[in-house]
Write a protein that holds these residues in place. Structure first.
Motif, PDB file in Angstrom:
ATOM      1  N   PHE A  32       0.850  -1.069   0.055  1.00  0.00           N
ATOM      2  CA  PHE A  32       0.116   0.105  -0.209  1.00  0.00           C
ATOM      3  C   PHE A  32       0.911   1.306   0.038  1.00  0.00           C
ATOM      4  O   PHE A  32       1.587   1.450   0.846  1.00  0.00           O
ATOM      5  CB  PHE A  32      -0.683   0.157   1.141  1.00  0.00           C
ATOM      6  N   GLU A  33       0.572   2.405  -1.040  1.00  0.00           N
ATOM      7  CA  GLU A  33       1.492   3.243  -0.966  1.00  0.00           C
ATOM      8  C   GLU A  33       0.491   4.614  -0.580  1.00  0.00           C
ATOM      9  O   GLU A  33      -0.718   4.870  -1.011  1.00  0.00           O
ATOM     10  CB  GLU A  33       1.711   3.760  -2.512  1.00  0.00           C
ATOM     11  N   SER A  34       1.135   5.235   0.410  1.00  0.00           N
ATOM     12  CA  SER A  34       0.597   6.402   1.218  1.00  0.00           C
ATOM     13  C   SER A  34       0.425   7.470   0.129  1.00  0.00           C
ATOM     14  O   SER A  34       0.878   7.561  -0.920  1.00  0.00           O
ATOM     15  CB  SER A  34       1.103   6.820   2.348  1.00  0.00           C
ATOM     16  N   ASN A  35      -0.519   8.361   0.484  1.00  0.00           N
ATOM     17  CA  ASN A  35      -0.625   9.824  -0.416  1.00  0.00           C
ATOM     18  C   ASN A  35       0.549  10.411   0.005  1.00  0.00           C
ATOM     19  O   ASN A  35       1.224  10.170   0.925  1.00  0.00           O
ATOM     20  CB  ASN A  35      -1.657  10.496   0.088  1.00  0.00           C
ATOM     21  N   GLN A  36       0.848  11.560  -0.509  1.00  0.00           N
ATOM     22  CA  GLN A  36       1.903  12.390  -0.322  1.00  0.00           C
ATOM     23  C   GLN A  36       1.692  13.583   0.803  1.00  0.00           C
ATOM     24  O   GLN A  36       0.808  14.111   0.476  1.00  0.00           O
ATOM     25  CB  GLN A  36       2.728  13.101  -1.406  1.00  0.00           C
ATOM     26  N   GLY A  37       2.395  13.820   1.698  1.00  0.00           N
ATOM     27  CA  GLY A  37       2.128  14.828   2.861  1.00  0.00           C
ATOM     28  C   GLY A  37       2.908  14.462   3.913  1.00  0.00           C
ATOM     29  O   GLY A  37       3.819  13.539   4.112  1.00  0.00           O
ATOM     30  N   PRO A  38       2.396  15.278   4.925  1.00  0.00           N
ATOM     31  CA  PRO A  38       2.928  14.786   6.267  1.00  0.00           C
ATOM     32  C   PRO A  38       2.908  13.613   6.867  1.00  0.00           C
ATOM     33  O   PRO A  38       1.944  12.869   6.879  1.00  0.00           O
ATOM     34  CB  PRO A  38       2.362  15.999   7.214  1.00  0.00           C
ATOM     35  N   THR A  39       4.034  12.999   7.357  1.00  0.00           N
ATOM     36  CA  THR A  39       3.924  11.582   7.661  1.00  0.00           C
ATOM     37  C   THR A  39       2.990  11.089   9.043  1.00  0.00           C
ATOM     38  O   THR A  39       2.160  10.318   8.877  1.00  0.00           O
ATOM     39  CB  THR A  39       5.409  11.029   8.400  1.00  0.00           C
ATOM     40  N   ALA A  40       2.658  12.170   9.436  1.00  0.00           N
ATOM     41  CA  ALA A  40       1.743  12.308  10.829  1.00  0.00           C
ATOM     42  C   ALA A  40       0.324  11.941  10.416  1.00  0.00           C
ATOM     43  O   ALA A  40      -0.390  11.606  11.008  1.00  0.00           O
ATOM     44  CB  ALA A  40       2.003  13.369  11.612  1.00  0.00           C
ATOM     45  N   HIS A  41       0.227  12.351   9.185  1.00  0.00           N
ATOM     46  CA  HIS A  41      -1.113  12.266   8.592  1.00  0.00           C
ATOM     47  C   HIS A  41      -1.236  11.157   7.567  1.00  0.00           C
ATOM     48  O   HIS A  41      -2.130  10.303   7.577  1.00  0.00           O
ATOM     49  CB  HIS A  41      -1.814  13.604   7.806  1.00  0.00           C
ATOM     50  N   VAL A  42      -0.293  10.933   6.795  1.00  0.00           N
ATOM     51  CA  VAL A  42      -0.377  10.006   5.489  1.00  0.00           C
ATOM     52  C   VAL A  42      -0.226   8.705   6.011  1.00  0.00           C
ATOM     53  O   VAL A  42      -0.856   7.801   5.430  1.00  0.00           O
ATOM     54  CB  VAL A  42       0.614  10.345   4.415  1.00  0.00           C
ATOM     55  N   VAL A  43       0.696   8.526   7.268  1.00  0.00           N
ATOM     56  CA  VAL A  43       0.630   6.973   7.684  1.00  0.00           C
ATOM     57  C   VAL A  43      -0.537   6.505   8.269  1.00  0.00           C
ATOM     58  O   VAL A  43      -0.876   5.336   7.832  1.00  0.00           O
ATOM     59  CB  VAL A  43       2.120   6.824   8.478  1.00  0.00           C
ATOM     60  N   PRO A  44      -1.210   7.133   9.332  1.00  0.00           N
ATOM     61  CA  PRO A  44      -2.433   6.760   9.688  1.00  0.00           C
ATOM     62  C   PRO A  44      -3.419   6.614   8.739  1.00  0.00           C
ATOM     63  O   PRO A  44      -4.232   5.577   8.744  1.00  0.00           O
ATOM     64  CB  PRO A  44      -2.652   7.860  10.800  1.00  0.00           C
ATOM     65  N   ASP A  45      -3.432   7.530   7.603  1.00  0.00           N
ATOM     66  CA  ASP A  45      -4.453   7.512   6.555  1.00  0.00           C
ATOM     67  C   ASP A  45      -4.303   6.171   5.764  1.00  0.00           C
ATOM     68  O   ASP A  45      -5.372   5.289   5.578  1.00  0.00           O
ATOM     69  CB  ASP A  45      -4.344   8.575   5.584  1.00  0.00           C
ATOM     70  N   VAL A  46      -3.115   5.645   5.685  1.00  0.00           N
ATOM     71  CA  VAL A  46      -2.879   4.301   4.828  1.00  0.00           C
ATOM     72  C   VAL A  46      -3.271   3.183   5.690  1.00  0.00           C
ATOM     73  O   VAL A  46      -3.905   2.210   5.114  1.00  0.00           O
ATOM     74  CB  VAL A  46      -1.586   4.381   4.287  1.00  0.00           C
ATOM     75  N   TRP A  47      -3.017   3.234   7.052  1.00  0.00           N
ATOM     76  CA  TRP A  47      -3.190   2.158   7.837  1.00  0.00           C
ATOM     77  C   TRP A  47      -4.876   2.070   7.948  1.00  0.00           C
ATOM     78  O   TRP A  47      -5.589   0.881   8.242  1.00  0.00           O
ATOM     79  CB  TRP A  47      -2.847   2.440   9.086  1.00  0.00           C
ATOM     80  N   LYS A  48      -5.623   3.212   7.655  1.00  0.00           N
ATOM     81  CA  LYS A  48      -7.032   3.169   7.869  1.00  0.00           C
ATOM     82  C   LYS A  48      -7.572   2.241   6.660  1.00  0.00           C
ATOM     83  O   LYS A  48      -8.510   1.539   6.746  1.00  0.00           O
ATOM     84  CB  LYS A  48      -7.440   4.416   7.991  1.00  0.00           C
TER      85      LYS A  48
END
Length: 157
Positions: free
Chosen positions: A101-117
Motif C-alpha cells: 500500500f502506497e500512502s498519499n504524499q504529505g506529512p507523515t503524521a497524516h499519511v501513515v495513519p491514513d494508509v493504515w485506515k
C-alpha cells in the motif's frame, strides 16, 4: 496496490509492545519511539547496516490480528546481527508475499495513519499477520512531504 514476494531479511533497532487500542488513546507509545529513535541518533548506532537501506518500522509478534498486542521495531535492514549494542533488538522477517500500500504524499503524521485506515478496511482474511513493515526511503526524507510504502504479509493464494 501492488503485490510482491520478498526474501527473508533481518532488521535491527529498538522495539516496543503495544496495541491499536492503546495507539488510538492517550496510552500510545509509537510517537515516543519515533522521537527517541531520532533524538538519540539510533539509526547511525546500528552496526552492520545494509548500505542504502531505508528506515523500517516492522510490526510482528501479533497476538490476535488487529485486535491484540503486537511488537513494533524501528530500525533498518542489516547484514549481520552479531555484536548488537545494549538496547537493540534483532528481528528476522521471513520470506513472504505482500500487498503493498502506497500512502498519499504529505506529512507523515497524516499519511501513515491514513494508509493504515485503508489497510484495516481491506480484506482482513487475506492478512497473514506474520510481519508487516513501513518503508521510509528517499521519498520520506522530508517528513512534511513524504510517501511511505506499507508491506502487509498476505496468505498465499
Amino acid at each position: 496496490m501492488k503485490y510482491a514476494e520478498r526474501d527473508a531479511f533481518e532488521v535491527v533497532g529498538i522495539e516496543i509492545r503495544t496495541t491499536n487500542a492503546d495507539e488510538l488513546s492517550s496510552r500510545g507509545k509509537i510517537p515516543a519511539l519515533w522521537q527517541r529513535f531520532f533524538a538519540e541518533g539510533l539509526l547511525e548506532a546500528i552496526p552492520h547496516r545494509k548500505p542504502g537501506a531505508p528506515i523500517l518500522a516492522v510490526y510482528s509478534n501479533y497476538e490476535n490480528g488487529i485486535h491484540g498486542a503486537y511488537s513494533l521495531l524501528l530500525g533498518t535492514e542489516v547484514t549481520s546481527v552479531d555484536g548488537l549494542p545494549e538496547g537493540f533488538v534483532a528481528r528476522a522477517v521471513p520470506k513472504a508475499k505482500y500487498a503493498i500500500f502506497e500512502s498519499n504524499q504529505g506529512p507523515t503524521a497524516h499519511v501513515v495513519p491514513d494508509v493504515w485506515k485503508r489497510i484495516w478496511t481491506w480484506n482482513e482474511g487475506a492478512r497473514a499477520f506474520v510481519a508487516d513493515f513501513e518503508v521510509y526511503d528517499e521519498r520520506a526524507r522530508d517528513p512534511a512531504n513524504a510517501i511511505v510504502d506499507v508491506f502487509i504479509s498476505i496468505v498465499a493464494p
